[in-house]
Design a protein around this motif. Structure first.
Motif, short mmCIF file in Angstrom:
data_model
loop_
_atom_site.label_atom_id
_atom_site.label_comp_id
_atom_site.label_asym_id
_atom_site.label_seq_id
_atom_site.Cartn_x
_atom_site.Cartn_y
_atom_site.Cartn_z
N TRP A 1 0.83 -1.21 0.00
CA TRP A 1 0.00 0.00 0.00
C TRP A 1 0.86 1.26 0.00
CZ3 TRP A 1 -5.07 -0.85 -0.72
CH2 TRP A 1 -5.60 -2.08 -0.36
N ASP A 2 1.98 1.22 0.71
CA ASP A 2 2.79 2.44 0.85
C ASP A 2 4.27 2.17 0.57
OD1 ASP A 2 2.67 5.28 1.57
OD2 ASP A 2 3.94 4.71 3.27
N ASN A 3 4.54 1.10 -0.17
CA ASN A 3 5.93 0.72 -0.42
C ASN A 3 6.26 0.93 -1.90
OD1 ASN A 3 8.50 -0.31 -0.01
ND2 ASN A 3 7.86 -2.40 -0.50
N ALA A 4 7.18 1.84 -2.18
CA ALA A 4 7.56 2.14 -3.56
C ALA A 4 9.05 1.89 -3.76
CB ALA A 4 7.23 3.59 -3.91
N THR A 5 9.41 1.46 -4.97
CA THR A 5 10.82 1.30 -5.33
C THR A 5 11.38 2.65 -5.71
OG1 THR A 5 10.27 -0.88 -6.20
CG2 THR A 5 12.42 0.03 -6.78
N LYS A 6 12.53 2.98 -5.19
CA LYS A 6 13.16 4.27 -5.54
C LYS A 6 13.65 4.20 -6.98
CE LYS A 6 16.45 7.69 -3.86
NZ LYS A 6 17.52 8.00 -2.90
N GLU A 7 13.25 5.19 -7.76
CA GLU A 7 13.60 5.18 -9.18
C GLU A 7 15.04 5.61 -9.43
OE1 GLU A 7 9.80 5.72 -12.04
OE2 GLU A 7 10.74 7.54 -11.31
N GLN A 8 15.59 5.04 -10.49
CA GLN A 8 16.93 5.41 -10.94
C GLN A 8 16.77 6.41 -12.08
OE1 GLN A 8 19.61 2.08 -11.85
NE2 GLN A 8 19.96 3.03 -13.82
N LEU A 9 16.93 7.69 -11.76
CA LEU A 9 16.66 8.75 -12.74
C LEU A 9 17.93 9.21 -13.46
CD1 LEU A 9 14.01 10.81 -10.74
CD2 LEU A 9 13.62 9.19 -12.58
N SER B 1 5.99 -3.66 -4.46
CA SER B 1 5.95 -2.19 -4.52
C SER B 1 4.76 -1.77 -5.37
CB SER B 1 7.25 -1.64 -5.11
OG SER B 1 7.35 -2.00 -6.47
N TYR B 2 4.30 -0.54 -5.15
CA TYR B 2 3.14 -0.07 -5.91
C TYR B 2 3.54 0.65 -7.19
CZ TYR B 2 3.88 4.54 -3.70
OH TYR B 2 4.42 5.73 -3.27
N ASN B 3 4.84 0.67 -7.53
CA ASN B 3 5.26 1.31 -8.78
C ASN B 3 6.19 0.42 -9.61
OD1 ASN B 3 7.46 1.43 -7.04
ND2 ASN B 3 8.14 3.43 -7.78
N PRO B 4 5.82 -0.86 -9.83
CA PRO B 4 6.70 -1.72 -10.64
C PRO B 4 6.50 -1.44 -12.13
CG PRO B 4 4.75 -2.94 -10.06
CD PRO B 4 4.61 -1.57 -9.42
N VAL B 5 7.32 -2.10 -12.94
CA VAL B 5 7.04 -2.19 -14.37
C VAL B 5 6.22 -3.48 -14.54
CG1 VAL B 5 8.01 -2.54 -16.67
CG2 VAL B 5 9.09 -0.94 -15.09
N PHE B 6 4.96 -3.32 -14.93
CA PHE B 6 4.02 -4.45 -14.99
C PHE B 6 3.78 -4.81 -16.45
CE2 PHE B 6 0.74 -6.37 -12.02
CZ PHE B 6 0.41 -7.40 -12.89
N LEU B 7 4.15 -6.02 -16.83
CA LEU B 7 3.99 -6.48 -18.21
C LEU B 7 2.72 -7.32 -18.33
CD1 LEU B 7 5.03 -6.94 -21.12
CD2 LEU B 7 6.25 -8.94 -20.23
N LEU B 8 1.80 -6.89 -19.20
CA LEU B 8 0.61 -7.67 -19.55
C LEU B 8 0.88 -8.28 -20.93
CD1 LEU B 8 -2.16 -5.15 -18.43
CD2 LEU B 8 -1.33 -7.15 -17.19
N ASP B 9 1.23 -9.56 -20.92
CA ASP B 9 1.68 -10.23 -22.14
C ASP B 9 0.51 -10.80 -22.94
OD1 ASP B 9 3.81 -10.75 -23.72
OD2 ASP B 9 4.80 -12.14 -22.35
N GLU B 10 0.63 -10.74 -24.25
CA GLU B 10 -0.35 -11.34 -25.18
C GLU B 10 -1.77 -10.83 -24.93
OE1 GLU B 10 0.96 -12.89 -27.46
OE2 GLU B 10 2.81 -13.76 -26.75
#
Length: 772
Positions: free
Chosen positions: A299-307, A411-420
């Motif tokens: 709910w409140d856990n985010a991955t720190k981005e590499q900018l 985390s609530y900000n992943p890269v989420f892949l929806l395949d096919e």
């Protein structure tokens, strides 16, 4: 009513003085102090009237009520700071008839009211009712001592009684003024009775609320006391209830992590239910599972981005060859993210044939951003609950794939892949593509609701990557929410680069070899690509490389070799005979044979088209599993030819004497699409005129009845397929000329492009000239 009298005025703020009422007033305004001093110099009589708005510092004539009270100043005391405390006693009601403008103080002319009360039974009944109601109010409110009550109720004068009671009530200024304005004693008693009745109702409600709150507090204190006693007994005995320990563990998890308020409220509610429920109840397992899900979601856990844009670009270039548009889009996202933190996660849809690197590209995006990566395959999904989750009332209910993926990601900000995504289906269980509308809408997905979780979850920070082989099978509302990025088929040069940079190294490692144990000589990989693959991507190429590595590994183990060289000459020893020797394209010009180009979900392909003319009654025979669109294109092409028999030197009555048979080889493969019109028309003209069609020409385009050539899609894939087959000249619609830029430069250099607008131009280019 007496005649007019002049006297000083003291405006009152937020307070009211009734006749017979003795009260202290604090006076601070200059004009009010001057009015008091003027009254003290003469007969100590002053007019008291309330302001309509207590906030006004210097009231005017319209800001003061007309009806007030004449009062006598009993005592005056100066306080520090210039304030005067004065003791006044109300005497009579009076009406202000005129305001005189004086500089130092307020002066008014007033008329006194003389109260005359005629005794009657109705007045006596009203008086008794008011006294009774007042007594009940005193008992219930407990704000007035009993002796004061006695001194009030013994008053016989109804008007005076009314004013005394009103002076003891804590009323609003408007209610007090209404009582003061009522000069008729009967009317005044009725208003007072109404006010007392209302106050009694309010007191009764207050008493009920107070009692309810007190009982609730007593229960809470009692429950707390009993629980503490139980804990103390269990601790003393060294015994602890399993359920209590479990609930304590949940509460500990809840305290250790930050959760939204509505989630905390729901968890506490479910814990309360679990605590009251029997351990043998089947519902306890459902509640435990639900609590585990609520507590494990990020709910409140985010991955720190590499900018770091340079580092991200380096990672993308290292992992993938080419794909410039996709890489540029990711770098744009990073740049905007660095400038603004409020950017919502985009929805990128990577569309392309199998094996071109869509899924692996999503992994590289996650690595370049420093985010966690999670993948959900939607191929064959036909149940809406797979996306939104099942209701908790069902046995074995679980959240949907979106919530499950977020739990996996942590985390609530992943890269989420929806395949096919193009391979979803719908049936009686619902349409999963419709359920994805909320997930992939940046304006809605910040409050995504899963049927199992039943609480809104913010998906707006997720970077969605969607993959598909074909865009036309994606529902339009869903497609509208995504940013489409096309990944084209690879050229042989691109395949060679990918093999050298990634595939060979990967397969050497996966097959237990070292780079020194296997060597690919120059030209070997090119021969593998040209002779053993005919695909848009590189999966088959990777399998062939893996097969060579396995053969090399076997030789090293069996024959104890240190290094094995794979060359173009000995490649057959590892892979056998070449799979693709002859191209589909014709080697020589022939009559009634024309090469078209087609786009498929797995990339481009060429479409040899054969036409023969036989004796008959004008039938058009179509074979080769042609779809409705291609059949209509053939009919349109035939109608065009019939309308231009004279220009094409064809017998005007050919359709009455001859049948035309159009066939596309590989009959087991269904074919359809709006781009074979000019191909079939050219082949029919060739068969009818006995003119040959150039074998090095491939064409694509739709035809109209007037012979116009309409634009098509997928030009890049089609051209690459034609180039693989040795075609040298490409005939394409004029409107597709701008798409030539998308074709790799090394292929463009070796091909001749002929943009056309009319069928006459197609025939002029495709037909073999007589002198040839």
């Amino acid at each position: 009513m007496d005649t007019n009298r002049k006297m000083p005025l003291l405006p009152l703020r937020g307070i009211m003085v009734f006749p017979y009422m003795i009260i202290h007033l604090d006076v601070g305004r200059e004009k009010s102090i001057a009015a008091l001093e003027e009254a003290m110099l003469h007969d100590r009589i002053i007019m008291l009237s309330a302001q309509k708005d207590a906030a006004i510092e210097k009231p005017g004539q319209d800001d003061i009520f007309e009806i007030g009270t004449i009062a006598e100043v009993k005592q005056l005391l100066k306080l520090p700071g210039g304030t005067i405390r004065v003791l006044v006693e109300g005497l009579h009601r009076a009406k202000i008839v005129k305001h005189n403008e004086l500089e130092k103080y307020y002066e008014v002319e007033i008329e006194e009211f003389n109260e005359t009360v005629e005794p009657s039974l109705e007045l006596e009944a009203l008086t008794r009712a008011v006294v009774h109601e007042f007594e009940q109010w005193v008992k219930l409110s407990k704000k007035i001592p009993p002796e004061t009550l006695v001194s009030v109720v013994i008053v016989e004068d109804a008007g005076r009684l009314c004013d005394l009671i009103a002076s003891h009530l804590n009323l609003k200024l408007d209610d007090k003024q209404a009582l003061l304005t009522a000069t008729d004693v009967k009317v005044r008693l009725e208003k007072l009775y109404e006010i007392l009745a209302r106050e009694m109702e309010v007191l009764e409600i207050e008493r009920k609320i107070s009692g309810r709150v007190r009982k609730q507090m007593e229960k809470i204190q009692k429950d707390y006391y009993l629980r503490e006693q139980m804990k103390a007994i269990q601790k003393e005995l060294g015994d602890k209830d399993d359920k209590s320990a479990e609930i304590e563990e949940y509460q500990k998890k809840l305290a250790e992590t930050k959760y939204p308020d509505d989630v905390v409220e729901r968890i506490n509610k479910e814990l309360s239910r679990l605590e009251k429920m029997s351990s043998l109840s089947s519902e306890t397992g459902v509640i435990r599972t639900y609590l585990d899900w609520l507590l494990s979601l990020p709910w409140d856990n985010a991955t720190k981005e590499q900018l770091d844009i340079k580092e991200a670009e380096k990672i993308l270039n290292k992992d993938h060859y080419g794909l410039e548009k996709v890489k540029e889009r990711i770098l744009e996202y990073l740049a905007i993210r660095k400038l603004s933190d409020s950017l919502k996660g985009p929805i990128l849809c990577l569309v392309g044939p199998p094996g071109v690197g869509k899924t692996s590209l999503a992994r590289s995006i996650a690595r370049s951003l420093g985010r966690t990566f999670v993948r959900a395959s939607l191929g064959g999904v036909r149940d809406e609950a797979e996306i939104r989750g099942h209701r908790r009332t069902y046995v074995g209910a679980l959240p949907g794939r979106i919530i499950q993926g977020l739990k996996t990601a942590g985390s609530y900000n992943p890269v989420f892949l929806l395949d096919e995504i193009d391979k979803m289906n719908s049936d009686f269980k619902g349409d999963p593509s419709a359920a994805l509308l909320e997930v992939l809408d940046p304006e809605q997905n910040n409050t995504f609701s899963d049927h199992y979780i039943e609480l809104p979850f913010d998906l707006s920070k997720v970077l969605w990557v969607v993959t598909a082989n074909a865009i036309h099978t994606i529902p339009r509302p869903l497609r509208d929410r995504m940013e489409i990025i096309h990944l084209p088929s690879y050229t042989e040069e691109e395949k060679l680069q990918i093999a050298q940079r990634y595939l060979v190294k990967k397969q050497i490692k996966e097959n237990g070899l070292k780079s020194a144990q296997i060597q690919f000589s120059e030209g070997t990989l090119q021969k593998m690509i040209a002779g053993f693959t005919r695909e848009s991507g590189v999966r088959e190429l990777e399998r062939i490389v893996a097969k060579v590595c396995r053969k090399v590994a076997l030789q090293i183990v069996q024959k104890d070799k240190k290094t094995v060289k794979v060359t173009a000459q000995n490649l057959h020893a590892f892979l056998g005979r070449t799979k693709f020797i002859h191209s589909k394209a014709e080697k020589e010009a022939e009559v009634g044979v024309c090469t078209g180009m087609a786009w498929t979900e797995v990339g481009g392909d060429i479409l040899p088209t054969e036409v023969t003319v036989i004796k008959g009654k004008g039938k058009l025979i179509l074979t080769g599993q042609l779809g409705d669109v291609m059949q209509e294109s053939a009919q349109a092409g035939l109608s065009y030819i019939r309308s231009r028999t004279q220009e094409l030197n064809i017998d005007a009555e050919f359709y009455e004497k001859q049948d035309i048979h159009i066939h596309l080889p590989e009959g087991a493969i269904p074919k359809d699409g709006p781009s074979a019109g000019i191909t079939m028309a050219t082949a029919m003209v060739s068969a009818l005129t006995d003119q040959k069609v150039r074998s090095d020409v491939a064409m694509t385009g739709e035809i109209t009845l007037r012979g116009r050539v309409l634009p098509i899609g997928g030009l890049k894939e089609k051209v690459i397929a034609a180039y693989r087959e040795g075609i040298k000249t490409i005939i394409l619609p004029k409107e597709n000329e701008r798409d030539i830029e998308d074709i790799p430069k090394n292929i463009r250099r070796e091909l001749e492009f002929v943009p056309v607008e009319h069928m006459d131009q197609v025939l002029a280019c495709a037909m073999v000239k007589e002198h040839e």
